[in-house]
Design an enzyme around this catalytic site. Sequence first.
Site, PDB file in Angstrom:
ATOM      1  NE  ARG A 204      -2.031  -1.102   3.751  1.00  0.00           N
ATOM      2  CZ  ARG A 204      -2.517  -0.955   4.966  1.00  0.00           C
ATOM      3  NH1 ARG A 204      -3.803  -0.708   5.126  1.00  0.00           N
ATOM      4  NH2 ARG A 204      -1.760  -1.051   6.041  1.00  0.00           N
ATOM      5  CB  ILE A 205       0.583   4.522  -1.290  1.00  0.00           C
ATOM      6  CG1 ILE A 205       1.174   3.851  -2.532  1.00  0.00           C
ATOM      7  CG2 ILE A 205       1.157   5.934  -1.138  1.00  0.00           C
ATOM      8  CD1 ILE A 205       0.833   4.554  -3.824  1.00  0.00           C
TER       9      ILE A 205
ATOM     10  CG  ASP B 235      12.269   0.264   3.051  1.00  0.00           C
ATOM     11  OD1 ASP B 235      13.390   0.076   2.512  1.00  0.00           O
ATOM     12  OD2 ASP B 235      11.516  -0.669   3.385  1.00  0.00           O
TER      13      ASP B 235
END
Length: 244
Positions: free
Chosen positions: A11-12, A96
Amino acid sequence: MILTVDVGNTRIKASVFEGNTALENFIFEKNELEEKIQKILKKFPNCSDLVVASVGSIEKQSFLTFENQLKVHFFSHEDVFPFHNKYATPKTLGIDRMILAAGAALQFPKQNRLVIDAGTCITYDFIDENDNYLGGAISPGLRLRYESLHNFTARLPLLTLEAPETYIGNSTQQAIHSGVVNGFVYEIDGFIDEYRKEFLNFIIILTGGDADFLAKRLKNTIFANSNFLLESLNQTYQYKIDND
């Protein structure tokens, strides 16, 4: 105002910041990207910067369509970070993970920090008190563990995350929940115990989509913040502006 966007494997996530204050958080699917960002910018017209960290499969062009509205920045290995990267293969370290390490260095100075990101994968990232990034570990997240039991066996069902009723599963479903969830918790606690043997002045930061579920099940004292990556993205961008 800064709009931060974290493109994950599934997901974002996005958040609008004014200084270090998050004004609103958003979660949406990848196919909703342009529509959702347009709505966010309409709601927060004073956003001047769009900052992206991506490990997913979204093309840069999807973000560059907003260049006429605000400045777009994609974090990469070429950016300046508030730690010394001691990874043996620094160019392979996920953006990330670098953002999480930067956030830990900025928010918790002069401490040994272990950042645990519980998402599609679970990652462990360690930054020592001298701001050296030493590395960590990667293993399957909760969803991947459920899926692997179903995909690589003939008869085990595909289950969704559920807290086990007991350590002793008295049915196939309860045995799977016990094995996946308890095994996951034991893994995390085991890693933390090993780090504690070697490092003092130690803080543990738990983040990611499964952080809240896991926080109350771990025996170790942790700092749980499911939005730590977005906060770190905002702070790392401000650090970049100040140090370029």
